[in-house]
Design a protein around this motif. Structure first.
Motif, PDB file in Angstrom:
ATOM      1  N   GLU A   1     -34.747-132.245 -48.291  1.00 35.36           N
ATOM      2  CA  GLU A   1     -35.060-133.016 -47.573  1.00 35.36           C
ATOM      3  C   GLU A   1     -36.743-133.933 -48.155  1.00 35.36           C
ATOM      4  O   GLU A   1     -36.688-133.345 -48.476  1.00 35.36           O
ATOM      5  CB  GLU A   1     -36.174-133.295 -46.113  1.00 35.36           C
ATOM      6  CG  GLU A   1     -37.065-134.012 -45.498  1.00 35.36           C
ATOM      7  CD  GLU A   1     -36.321-134.997 -45.092  1.00 35.36           C
ATOM      8  OE1 GLU A   1     -35.192-135.474 -44.477  1.00 35.36           O
ATOM      9  OE2 GLU A   1     -37.116-136.319 -45.816  1.00 35.36           O
TER      10      GLU A   1
ATOM     11  N   THR B   1     -31.850-138.003 -38.172  1.00 38.03           N
ATOM     12  CA  THR B   1     -30.886-137.632 -37.373  1.00 38.03           C
ATOM     13  C   THR B   1     -29.865-137.172 -37.414  1.00 38.03           C
ATOM     14  O   THR B   1     -29.574-135.759 -36.459  1.00 38.03           O
ATOM     15  CB  THR B   1     -31.191-139.183 -36.607  1.00 38.03           C
ATOM     16  OG1 THR B   1     -31.704-140.371 -36.993  1.00 38.03           O
ATOM     17  CG2 THR B   1     -30.749-138.930 -35.768  1.00 38.03           C
TER      18      THR B   1
ATOM     19  N   TYR C   1     -40.587-144.478 -45.857  1.00 35.92           N
ATOM     20  CA  TYR C   1     -40.646-144.942 -46.900  1.00 35.92           C
ATOM     21  C   TYR C   1     -41.247-146.582 -46.634  1.00 35.92           C
ATOM     22  O   TYR C   1     -41.156-146.951 -45.961  1.00 35.92           O
ATOM     23  CB  TYR C   1     -39.017-145.397 -47.178  1.00 35.92           C
ATOM     24  CG  TYR C   1     -38.299-143.934 -47.049  1.00 35.92           C
ATOM     25  CD1 TYR C   1     -38.417-143.114 -49.010  1.00 35.92           C
ATOM     26  CD2 TYR C   1     -37.667-143.182 -46.392  1.00 35.92           C
ATOM     27  CE1 TYR C   1     -37.506-142.149 -48.656  1.00 35.92           C
ATOM     28  CE2 TYR C   1     -37.201-141.741 -46.355  1.00 35.92           C
ATOM     29  CZ  TYR C   1     -37.195-141.127 -47.600  1.00 35.92           C
ATOM     30  OH  TYR C   1     -36.482-140.152 -47.507  1.00 35.92           O
TER      31      TYR C   1
ATOM     32  N   THR D   1     -29.414-147.661 -32.510  1.00 35.34           N
ATOM     33  CA  THR D   1     -28.469-147.448 -33.126  1.00 35.34           C
ATOM     34  C   THR D   1     -28.385-145.494 -32.844  1.00 35.34           C
ATOM     35  O   THR D   1     -27.119-144.872 -32.843  1.00 35.34           O
ATOM     36  CB  THR D   1     -28.347-147.267 -34.543  1.00 35.34           C
ATOM     37  OG1 THR D   1     -29.971-148.028 -35.038  1.00 35.34           O
ATOM     38  CG2 THR D   1     -27.865-149.081 -35.102  1.00 35.34           C
TER      39      THR D   1
HETATM   40  C1  LIG Z   1     -39.090-147.551 -36.327  1.00 31.72           C
HETATM   41  C2  LIG Z   1     -37.667-148.156 -35.728  1.00 31.72           C
HETATM   42  C3  LIG Z   1     -37.900-148.184 -34.487  1.00 31.72           C
HETATM   43  C4  LIG Z   1     -35.843-147.566 -34.300  1.00 31.72           C
HETATM   44  N1  LIG Z   1     -36.290-147.964 -32.570  1.00 31.72           N
HETATM   45  C5  LIG Z   1     -34.288-147.250 -31.716  1.00 31.72           C
HETATM   46  C6  LIG Z   1     -34.321-147.468 -30.760  1.00 31.72           C
HETATM   47  O1  LIG Z   1     -35.702-147.645 -29.770  1.00 31.72           O
HETATM   48  N2  LIG Z   1     -33.295-146.541 -30.013  1.00 31.72           N
HETATM   49  C7  LIG Z   1     -32.882-146.321 -30.455  1.00 31.72           C
HETATM   50  O2  LIG Z   1     -31.838-145.618 -30.434  1.00 31.72           O
HETATM   51  N3  LIG Z   1     -32.420-146.238 -32.174  1.00 31.72           N
HETATM   52  C8  LIG Z   1     -33.714-146.683 -33.178  1.00 31.72           C
HETATM   53  N4  LIG Z   1     -33.906-146.906 -34.096  1.00 31.72           N
HETATM   54  C9  LIG Z   1     -32.998-146.716 -35.448  1.00 31.72           C
HETATM   55  C10 LIG Z   1     -32.483-145.056 -35.278  1.00 31.72           C
HETATM   56  O3  LIG Z   1     -33.579-144.456 -34.941  1.00 31.72           O
HETATM   57  C11 LIG Z   1     -31.440-144.877 -36.556  1.00 31.72           C
HETATM   58  O4  LIG Z   1     -30.567-146.027 -36.432  1.00 31.72           O
HETATM   59  C12 LIG Z   1     -31.118-143.219 -36.893  1.00 31.72           C
HETATM   60  O5  LIG Z   1     -32.250-142.702 -36.883  1.00 31.72           O
HETATM   61  C13 LIG Z   1     -31.159-143.605 -38.218  1.00 31.72           C
HETATM   62  O6  LIG Z   1     -29.794-141.831 -38.718  1.00 31.72           O
HETATM   63  P1  LIG Z   1     -29.348-141.462 -39.783  1.00 31.72           P
HETATM   64  O7  LIG Z   1     -29.847-139.394 -39.599  1.00 31.72           O
HETATM   65  O8  LIG Z   1     -28.859-142.466 -40.242  1.00 31.72           O
HETATM   66  O9  LIG Z   1     -30.574-141.718 -41.256  1.00 31.72           O
HETATM   67  P2  LIG Z   1     -32.538-141.065 -40.887  1.00 31.72           P
HETATM   68  O10 LIG Z   1     -32.522-140.939 -39.647  1.00 31.72           O
HETATM   69  O11 LIG Z   1     -33.330-141.733 -41.087  1.00 31.72           O
HETATM   70  O12 LIG Z   1     -32.368-139.571 -41.998  1.00 31.72           O
HETATM   71  C14 LIG Z   1     -32.502-139.733 -42.995  1.00 31.72           C
HETATM   72  C15 LIG Z   1     -32.840-138.791 -43.892  1.00 31.72           C
HETATM   73  O13 LIG Z   1     -32.383-138.678 -45.048  1.00 31.72           O
HETATM   74  C16 LIG Z   1     -34.269-138.769 -46.444  1.00 31.72           C
HETATM   75  N5  LIG Z   1     -33.885-138.797 -47.397  1.00 31.72           N
HETATM   76  C17 LIG Z   1     -34.103-140.019 -47.672  1.00 31.72           C
HETATM   77  N6  LIG Z   1     -33.685-140.418 -48.782  1.00 31.72           N
HETATM   78  C18 LIG Z   1     -33.611-138.746 -49.493  1.00 31.72           C
HETATM   79  C19 LIG Z   1     -33.280-138.349 -51.179  1.00 31.72           C
HETATM   80  N7  LIG Z   1     -33.418-139.365 -51.738  1.00 31.72           N
HETATM   81  N8  LIG Z   1     -34.010-137.101 -50.978  1.00 31.72           N
HETATM   82  C20 LIG Z   1     -33.915-136.576 -49.655  1.00 31.72           C
HETATM   83  N9  LIG Z   1     -33.891-136.849 -48.653  1.00 31.72           N
HETATM   84  C21 LIG Z   1     -33.931-138.132 -48.533  1.00 31.72           C
HETATM   85  C22 LIG Z   1     -34.924-139.041 -44.888  1.00 31.72           C
HETATM   86  O14 LIG Z   1     -36.261-138.761 -45.410  1.00 31.72           O
HETATM   87  C23 LIG Z   1     -34.397-138.813 -43.908  1.00 31.72           C
HETATM   88  O15 LIG Z   1     -35.765-137.845 -43.273  1.00 31.72           O
HETATM   89  C24 LIG Z   1     -35.549-147.265 -34.628  1.00 31.72           C
HETATM   90  C25 LIG Z   1     -35.472-146.894 -36.154  1.00 31.72           C
HETATM   91  C26 LIG Z   1     -36.361-147.101 -36.821  1.00 31.72           C
HETATM   92  C27 LIG Z   1     -36.791-146.647 -38.156  1.00 31.72           C
END
Ligand SMILES: Cc1cc2nc3c(=O)[nH]c(=O)nc-3n(C[C@H](O)[C@H](O)[C@H](O)COP(=O)(O)OP(=O)(O)OC[C@H]3O[C@@H](n4cnc5c(N)ncnc54)[C@H](O)[C@@H]3O)c2cc1C
Length: 605
Positions: free
Chosen positions: A52, A31, A78, A586
């Motif tokens: 990624e 995200t 995961y 979130t």
């Molecule tokens: C099932 C589910 C339902 C949800 N429902 C909602 C909703 O309805 N509304 C809402 O607002 N929020 C919702 N959320 C929460 C929201 O989607 C998250 O808070 C947000 O997308 C997190 O964004 P991020 O950038 O922090 O992490 P992410 O979007 O998870 O991105 C992290 C990325 O890093 C990559 N990564 C991790 N470790 C490594 C590594 N060692 N090497 C390379 N790449 C790596 C991962 O593969 C992933 O692509 C939900 C989440 C989930 C899982």
């Protein structure tokens, strides 16, 4: 959307194709990571590599809006289970986090919600009351992050959906919109809240106010498909300064004299594993999400010294807060049904009413309209403690204030982390007394029954730490430490009591409510607590807080510029930096954090 083969050109699947260095190396195409990469490369002046772990996945289950849950589950996540939760009868929970291009935005339930103004003001207040991490400071980025498409007039009129476009933007390629259908029963459910003193009905979900309101869905209403980080910030972008390498697992950030100079990533091919080093000329940006960002810092020697020592990792920066302060939204189901609820159509018609589902299918096939255009829901109550527990909130706030805060954290917790938790609990006591911090969330279904109940500001704090026995080849150890702060139970018991009042002491009582779960004779606090221990889930899949943006003396990991304390050229930009959860799902906040980070990064160019 471009075809897979064309996209492959930019998927540098062989490590030999990765250039030796980029201006910015972003870890995680999720995200936040994809938002950053798109914005940082748009003017052509900087080069970016995104690394990624997952793949590019094309699937109708990801695109599907209907139900909101088609992409949830283990397929693109995961595979992690939490440690058994001592206060939840030793149950474990699946820790869902997206493992594909788009990250969690590709598998989430698409609810587009933001917190109240107090939720964002709280973040900056840990630094000073002039911090730009505030409602006023974040609103421009919340607007920039999404394009809001209003509901169709006829649908809005049918159930009284109100909205105010002044809280939204229209320039992003990530969309939030509305289905072309709503259940009429939602009107009844919403109006019943008028019988409860103190409930507000903000005109728009983006107003920064607690209350009962309508909110949109992360979807592109033109094609009625999920709109997410991949569709908004990746598909269709073809820039020579923007590289993405997939199926590549970052194991470590390279530190030289306290400067982050690059990243090491691993690719597995058949039986062979290759390791590649790529240099970052300007910055490494960690956007691996709240479960993996602390893991990568710890593997790189940035974290609590004792933990790193026990894993045999050299401590480069002793930063006690990394992986601590872990928060998520606990969730539960209380079952109350309205025996005389006769409004139709209702969600129950989607199961077993053949005439209705035939009609719905016809609409969907003809022009993607009707009930199959709906996600998980578009209306909910987000209420503060003075509203849901007018007689108990003051006692609960005082109990929290008089608590020994250190005793609520793991035994070896660093004094700075304890100080941060103490500062947070002071804020939380204040918030318990405020009608404009939502603690209680009840998602309304439009059926004659209760929906899920979500706890928006839990007081217990968990940990996400490397597995010290084999840190580089295992997932981190996720411990929610659910209900370790006993005040959480006091609050959750009020949730059960309030939900009962909503059904039995408002106009809904005319529809003959019947309480099924917990049975209505379960009323004593100890018994209600028992019900919660058996039924609560510690997660709504909103992991946050593990690389908290707090002052260092309060156990913080990053400063207000999102730079990791003690390291040059290293930022964290994802859900892990939220010091406290917003009282909302979130994803929208993560997009806004990433948009703000772009300006912080550009200011240092
Ligand atoms: C099932 C589910 C339902 C949800 N429902 C909602 C909703 O309805 N509304 C809402 O607002 N929020 C919702 N959320 C929460 C929201 O989607 C998250 O808070 C947000 O997308 C997190 O964004 P991020 O950038 O922090 O992490 P992410 O979007 O998870 O991105 C992290 C990325 O890093 C990559 N990564 C991790 N470790 C490594 C590594 N060692 N090497 C390379 N790449 C790596 C991962 O593969 C992933 O692509 C939900 C989440 C989930 C899982």
């Amino acid at each position: 959307r471009r075809g897979q083969s064309e996209l492959q050109l930019r998927f540098l699947n062989g490590s030999s194709q990765v250039k030796p260095s980029y201006d910015y190396v972003i870890i995680g195409a999720g995200t936040a990571g994809l938002t950053l990469a798109d914005r940082l490369t748009a003017d052509g002046k900087s080069t970016v590599l995104v690394i990624e772990n997952g793949k590019v996945v094309d699937s109708p289950r990801i695109d599907q809006v209907y139900s909101g849950m088609a992409a949830m589950g283990p397929t693109w996540s995961y595979q992690i289970n939490s440690v058994p939760q001592v206060n939840l009868r030793n149950r474990t929970t699946a820790v869902l986090a997206g493992n594909l291009v788009g990250g969690s935005s590709a598998i989430n339930a698409m609810m587009t919600v933001r917190g109240t103004s107090e939720d964002y003001d709280r973040w900056g207040n840990f630094f000073s009351n002039s911090s730009t991490w505030s409602w006023d400071g974040l609103l421009p980025y919340l607007k920039k992050a999404l394009s809001f498409v209003p509901p169709e007039a006829a649908v809005a009129e049918s159930v009284n959906i109100t909205y105010d476009t002044s809280f939204w933007g229209n320039s992003s390629s990530v969309y939030t919109g509305w289905p072309s259908f709503q259940w009429p029963g939602l009107k009844t459910q919403i109006e019943a809240f008028q019988d409860i003193p103190g409930v507000e009905f903000p005109t728009d979900s983006g107003a920064g106010k607690a209350g009962v309101y309508w909110f949109p869905t992360f979807m592109d209403p033109k094609i009625v498909q999920r709109s997410y980080a991949r569709t908004g910030h990746f598909d269709g972008i073809n820039r020579s300064n923007h590289d993405v390498v997939t199926e590549s697992h970052v194991t470590k950030i390279i530190l030289e004299d306290g400067i982050a100079t690059g990243v090491i990533f691993r690719q597995g091919r058949g039986n062979s594993t290759t390791y590649t080093t790529v240099k970052a000329n300007r910055e490494v940006i960690l956007s691996a999400g709240a479960i993996h960002s602390p893991q990568i810092l710890q593997l790189s020697g940035i974290g609590p010294k004792k933990l790193l020592q026990s894993a045999g990792i050299d401590t480069r920066i002793d930063l006690p807060g990394v992986g601590q302060n872990f928060q998520d939204h606990p969730m539960m189901f209380m079952s109350i049904v309205l025996s005389n609820f006769t409004t139709h159509p209702s969600p129950s018609d989607m199961f077993g009413n053949r005439n209705f589902t035939d009609w719905a299918q016809t609409l969907w096939k003809a022009n993607k309209t009707g009930p199959y255009s709906m996600g998980i829901g578009n209306a909910a109550a987000w209420l503060g403690m003075p509203v849901i527990a007018p007689e108990a909130f003051e006692t609960i706030a005082s109990k929290l204030e008089s608590q020994d805060h250190a005793a609520q954290l793991p035994p070896d917790t660093d004094p700075t982390v304890i100080a941060g938790y103490t500062a947070q609990m002071k804020e939380m006591a204040r918030s318990i007394r405020s009608p404009n911090t939502a603690f209680y969330n009840h998602v309304l279904s439009g059926a004659g029954s209760s929906g899920s109940l979500i706890y928006l500001h839990p007081l217990s704090r968990g940990t996400v730490n490397i597995n010290t026995t084999d840190p580089f080849n295992t997932e981190p150890i996720v411990d929610y430490r659910a209900l370790t702060n006993p005040v959480d139970l006091d609050i959750l018991i009020e949730f059960l009591r309030f939900t009962k009042r909503y059904f039995f002491e408002t106009r809904l009582k005319e529809l003959s409510p019947r309480q099924i779960q917990p049975p209505d004779y379960v009323e004593e606090p100890d018994d209600l607590a028992g019900f919660l221990q058996s039924n609560l889930s510690p997660s709504e899949f909103h992991p946050s807080g593990t690389c908290a943006m707090m002052p260092k003396e309060l156990g913080g990991v990053v400063d207000e510029s999102l730079k990791v304390y003690g390291v040059k050229n290293l930022r964290v930009v994802d859900a892990s930096i939220m010091p406290t959860l917003p009282g909302a799902n979130t994803c929208q906040s993560v997009y806004a954090i990433a948009e703000k980070a772009v300006d912080l990064i550009k200011a240092d160019m």
